[in-house]
Scaffold this motif. Structure first.
Motif, PDB file in Angstrom:
ATOM      1  N   LEU A  69     -41.504  92.018 101.797  1.00 50.50           N
ATOM      2  CA  LEU A  69     -42.478  92.310 100.745  1.00 50.50           C
ATOM      3  C   LEU A  69     -41.809  92.347  99.376  1.00 50.50           C
ATOM      4  CD1 LEU A  69     -45.461  93.069 100.257  1.00 50.50           C
ATOM      5  CD2 LEU A  69     -44.774  95.473 100.439  1.00 50.50           C
ATOM      6  N   VAL A  70     -40.633  92.998  99.317  1.00 50.15           N
ATOM      7  CA  VAL A  70     -39.897  93.050  98.055  1.00 50.15           C
ATOM      8  C   VAL A  70     -39.507  91.645  97.617  1.00 50.15           C
ATOM      9  CG1 VAL A  70     -37.747  93.799  96.976  1.00 50.15           C
ATOM     10  CG2 VAL A  70     -39.061  95.396  98.379  1.00 50.15           C
ATOM     11  N   ALA A  71     -39.009  90.837  98.550  1.00 46.09           N
ATOM     12  CA  ALA A  71     -38.609  89.465  98.216  1.00 46.09           C
ATOM     13  C   ALA A  71     -39.808  88.637  97.753  1.00 46.09           C
ATOM     14  CB  ALA A  71     -37.951  88.812  99.422  1.00 46.09           C
ATOM     15  N   TYR A  72     -40.959  88.859  98.397  1.00 48.48           N
ATOM     16  CA  TYR A  72     -42.173  88.109  98.040  1.00 48.48           C
ATOM     17  C   TYR A  72     -42.563  88.354  96.586  1.00 48.48           C
ATOM     18  CZ  TYR A  72     -47.119  86.839  97.948  1.00 48.48           C
ATOM     19  OH  TYR A  72     -48.339  86.296  97.611  1.00 48.48           O
ATOM     20  N   PHE A  73     -42.531  89.622  96.158  1.00 43.17           N
ATOM     21  CA  PHE A  73     -42.933  89.925  94.789  1.00 43.17           C
ATOM     22  C   PHE A  73     -41.781  89.755  93.803  1.00 43.17           C
ATOM     23  CE2 PHE A  73     -46.420  92.139  96.968  1.00 43.17           C
ATOM     24  CZ  PHE A  73     -47.488  91.677  96.217  1.00 43.17           C
ATOM     25  N   LEU A  74     -40.542  89.831  94.276  1.00 48.16           N
ATOM     26  CA  LEU A  74     -39.411  89.645  93.378  1.00 48.16           C
ATOM     27  C   LEU A  74     -39.263  88.183  92.969  1.00 48.16           C
ATOM     28  CD1 LEU A  74     -37.027  91.010  91.960  1.00 48.16           C
ATOM     29  CD2 LEU A  74     -35.655  90.570  94.023  1.00 48.16           C
ATOM     30  N   THR A  75     -39.646  87.272  93.864  1.00 48.08           N
ATOM     31  CA  THR A  75     -39.503  85.838  93.574  1.00 48.08           C
ATOM     32  C   THR A  75     -40.230  85.431  92.291  1.00 48.08           C
ATOM     33  OG1 THR A  75     -39.174  85.282  95.901  1.00 48.08           O
ATOM     34  CG2 THR A  75     -39.947  83.515  94.454  1.00 48.08           C
ATOM     35  N   PRO A  76     -41.536  85.732  92.124  1.00 48.82           N
ATOM     36  CA  PRO A  76     -42.195  85.332  90.878  1.00 48.82           C
ATOM     37  C   PRO A  76     -41.640  86.050  89.658  1.00 48.82           C
ATOM     38  CG  PRO A  76     -43.637  86.744  92.160  1.00 48.82           C
ATOM     39  CD  PRO A  76     -42.485  86.376  93.056  1.00 48.82           C
ATOM     40  N   VAL A  77     -41.208  87.309  89.839  1.00 48.54           N
ATOM     41  CA  VAL A  77     -40.633  88.039  88.705  1.00 48.54           C
ATOM     42  C   VAL A  77     -39.395  87.313  88.193  1.00 48.54           C
ATOM     43  CG1 VAL A  77     -39.502  90.170  87.990  1.00 48.54           C
ATOM     44  CG2 VAL A  77     -41.569  90.265  89.393  1.00 48.54           C
ATOM     45  N   LEU A  78     -38.528  86.872  89.107  1.00 47.28           N
ATOM     46  CA  LEU A  78     -37.313  86.156  88.709  1.00 47.28           C
ATOM     47  C   LEU A  78     -37.646  84.802  88.083  1.00 47.28           C
ATOM     48  CD1 LEU A  78     -35.017  86.962  91.771  1.00 47.28           C
ATOM     49  CD2 LEU A  78     -34.923  87.962  89.478  1.00 47.28           C
ATOM     50  N   ILE A  79     -38.629  84.122  88.653  1.00 48.52           N
ATOM     51  CA  ILE A  79     -39.033  82.820  88.097  1.00 48.52           C
ATOM     52  C   ILE A  79     -39.565  82.993  86.677  1.00 48.52           C
ATOM     53  CG2 ILE A  79     -40.708  80.947  88.286  1.00 48.52           C
ATOM     54  CD1 ILE A  79     -40.459  81.199  91.329  1.00 48.52           C
ATOM     55  N   TRP A 129     -52.867  79.308  88.182  1.00 50.73           N
ATOM     56  CA  TRP A 129     -52.031  78.597  89.159  1.00 50.73           C
ATOM     57  C   TRP A 129     -51.849  79.438  90.412  1.00 50.73           C
ATOM     58  CZ3 TRP A 129     -47.366  79.831  91.444  1.00 50.73           C
ATOM     59  CH2 TRP A 129     -46.771  78.798  92.192  1.00 50.73           C
ATOM     60  N   MET A 130     -51.583  80.716  90.262  1.00 50.64           N
ATOM     61  CA  MET A 130     -51.412  81.598  91.417  1.00 50.64           C
ATOM     62  C   MET A 130     -52.679  81.666  92.251  1.00 50.64           C
ATOM     63  SD  MET A 130     -49.309  84.734  89.640  1.00 50.64           S
ATOM     64  CE  MET A 130     -47.581  84.553  89.161  1.00 50.64           C
ATOM     65  N   ARG A 131     -53.827  81.610  91.616  1.00 53.35           N
ATOM     66  CA  ARG A 131     -55.110  81.709  92.301  1.00 53.35           C
ATOM     67  C   ARG A 131     -55.396  80.476  93.157  1.00 53.35           C
ATOM     68  NH1 ARG A 131     -58.150  82.113  87.927  1.00 53.35           N
ATOM     69  NH2 ARG A 131     -57.371  84.229  87.603  1.00 53.35           N
ATOM     70  N   ARG A 132     -54.759  79.367  92.849  1.00 52.20           N
ATOM     71  CA  ARG A 132     -55.058  78.121  93.558  1.00 52.20           C
ATOM     72  C   ARG A 132     -54.372  78.025  94.917  1.00 52.20           C
ATOM     73  NH1 ARG A 132     -53.801  75.858  88.533  1.00 52.20           N
ATOM     74  NH2 ARG A 132     -52.067  74.617  89.357  1.00 52.20           N
ATOM     75  N   HIS A 133     -53.407  78.899  95.195  1.00 51.52           N
ATOM     76  CA  HIS A 133     -52.621  78.792  96.425  1.00 51.52           C
ATOM     77  C   HIS A 133     -52.679  80.104  97.188  1.00 51.52           C
ATOM     78  CE1 HIS A 133     -50.966  75.105  94.666  1.00 51.52           C
ATOM     79  NE2 HIS A 133     -50.798  75.806  93.571  1.00 51.52           N
ATOM     80  N   ILE A 134     -53.006  80.047  98.478  1.00 48.52           N
ATOM     81  CA  ILE A 134     -53.142  81.267  99.252  1.00 48.52           C
ATOM     82  C   ILE A 134     -51.824  82.029  99.345  1.00 48.52           C
ATOM     83  CG2 ILE A 134     -52.683  80.104 101.471  1.00 48.52           C
ATOM     84  CD1 ILE A 134     -54.812  82.022 102.670  1.00 48.52           C
ATOM     85  N   ALA A 135     -50.697  81.299  99.337  1.00 52.08           N
ATOM     86  CA  ALA A 135     -49.397  81.952  99.461  1.00 52.08           C
ATOM     87  C   ALA A 135     -49.024  82.735  98.207  1.00 52.08           C
ATOM     88  CB  ALA A 135     -48.311  80.922  99.779  1.00 52.08           C
ATOM     89  N   THR A 136     -49.634  82.387  97.071  1.00 53.26           N
ATOM     90  CA  THR A 136     -49.286  83.060  95.811  1.00 53.26           C
ATOM     91  C   THR A 136     -50.431  83.929  95.286  1.00 53.26           C
ATOM     92  OG1 THR A 136     -50.020  81.108  94.555  1.00 53.26           O
ATOM     93  CG2 THR A 136     -47.685  81.233  95.156  1.00 53.26           C
ATOM     94  N   TRP A 137     -51.483  84.053  96.051  1.00 48.09           N
ATOM     95  CA  TRP A 137     -52.669  84.780  95.586  1.00 48.09           C
ATOM     96  C   TRP A 137     -52.330  86.208  95.167  1.00 48.09           C
ATOM     97  CZ3 TRP A 137     -57.746  83.255  94.892  1.00 48.09           C
ATOM     98  CH2 TRP A 137     -58.672  84.266  94.679  1.00 48.09           C
ATOM     99  N   ALA A 138     -51.542  86.912  95.983  1.00 52.46           N
ATOM    100  CA  ALA A 138     -51.248  88.318  95.705  1.00 52.46           C
ATOM    101  C   ALA A 138     -50.365  88.496  94.476  1.00 52.46           C
ATOM    102  CB  ALA A 138     -50.583  88.966  96.924  1.00 52.46           C
TER     103      ALA A 138
END
Length: 284
Positions: free
Chosen positions: A22-32, A190-199
């Motif tokens: 979960l941390v990695a999932y939300f940390l990824t966009p923060v780093l990007i 952009w995040m809304r268009r992909h189920i993997a990035t919705w959250a």
């Protein structure tokens, strides 16, 4: 080790693994967003061959450059200056869009941001306005364009740039398409268009990205030239409702909804109306 103890240990490992994921999932966009946004938004592109009459690169001290192309000559400093979207692709624009904005007796110029379509360097969101402003001043200082006799045309990211620069340079008119109120809105779309990035939409996007392209301040007090906005109703990159809320019923702004238009084809669907709007601005 008893079965009960083993099961407890197993559940604990699963919990820690889940938490780490979960941390990695939300940390990824923060780093990007914090460290890779320039490359994501202003990704380098290599164009097909283009067919301009004249080409010039306006350089900066940091090695970035903005490529200017001229496709027709003008009279009395009259110009149409086109600001493209984030991915460049001037060869495609030559085929699909530039024919709509050619006007007899008006010079047609296009701008390519650093790293795109032969322009040197890597684009920087923090320096993009500065780079474009330097390019526009080159056009005016060399007597190529008189801003009060010229039109700004922009789409997508270029629409935001055209509006922001119009507030400074006061051209004769502005025609834009595919407008997003700010970069954060486009990123959320952009995040809304992909189920993997919705959250990822739950993150504080606005706090993580620069305020590049924020249009609410200049549009809310718009006293610039006449502006015409075309927006596709099916645009899922620059959402229609957000653009409508920003632009509709603003003094000096005409908002045109394009039914069925998406982020790639709105100007094509609008077609004759898009060209008529440009000619209307040119004839004022």
């Amino acid at each position: 080790m008893t079965i009960r103890h083993w099961a407890k240990q197993h559940r604990l490992r699963l919990a820690w693994t889940g938490l780490a994921c979960l941390v990695a999932y939300f940390l990824t966009p923060v780093l990007i967003l914090a460290f890779m946004l320039d490359q994501r938004v202003l990704s380098p592109s290599h164009s097909e061959a283009t067919h301009e009459q004249w080409r010039h690169v306006v350089t900066t001290n940091e090695g970035r450059g903005v490529a200017l192309r001229r496709y027709s000559n003008g009279l009395n400093g009259k110009c149409v200056i086109f600001f493209p979207g984030q991915q460049g692709g001037m060869a495609r624009y030559e085929r699909d869009l530039l024919p709509l904005i050619r006007v007899d007796g008006v010079a047609l110029y296009t701008i390519s941001y650093p790293g795109q379509d032969g322009a040197p360097g890597q684009g920087s969101l923090n320096h993009l306005s500065e780079d474009v402003e330097r390019t526009l001043r080159f056009l005016t200082d060399d007597g190529l364009c008189t801003m009060g006799q010229s039109l700004f045309v922009g789409r997508s990211l270029g629409a935001s740039i055209a509006v922001l620069e119009a507030a400074k340079f006061r051209p004769k008119g502005v025609l834009v398409e595919g407008v997003s109120p700010d970069l954060a809105t486009a990123i959320r779309a952009w995040m809304r268009r992909h189920i993997a990035t919705w959250a990822w939409q739950s993150l504080p996007i606005r706090a993580l990205v620069p305020m590049t392209g924020e249009l609410e301040p200049p549009v809310s007090r718009w006293q610039g030239p006449p502006m015409i906005v075309f927006q596709g109703t099916d645009d899922n990159v620059a959402p229609f409702d957000a653009a409508k809320a920003l632009m509709l019923n603003r003094p000096g702004v005409r908002f045109e909804a394009v039914p069925g238009g998406n982020h790639e084809d709105t100007f094509l669907i609008a077609g004759p109306a898009y060209r008529a709007a440009l000619l209307d601005l040119s004839d004022r």
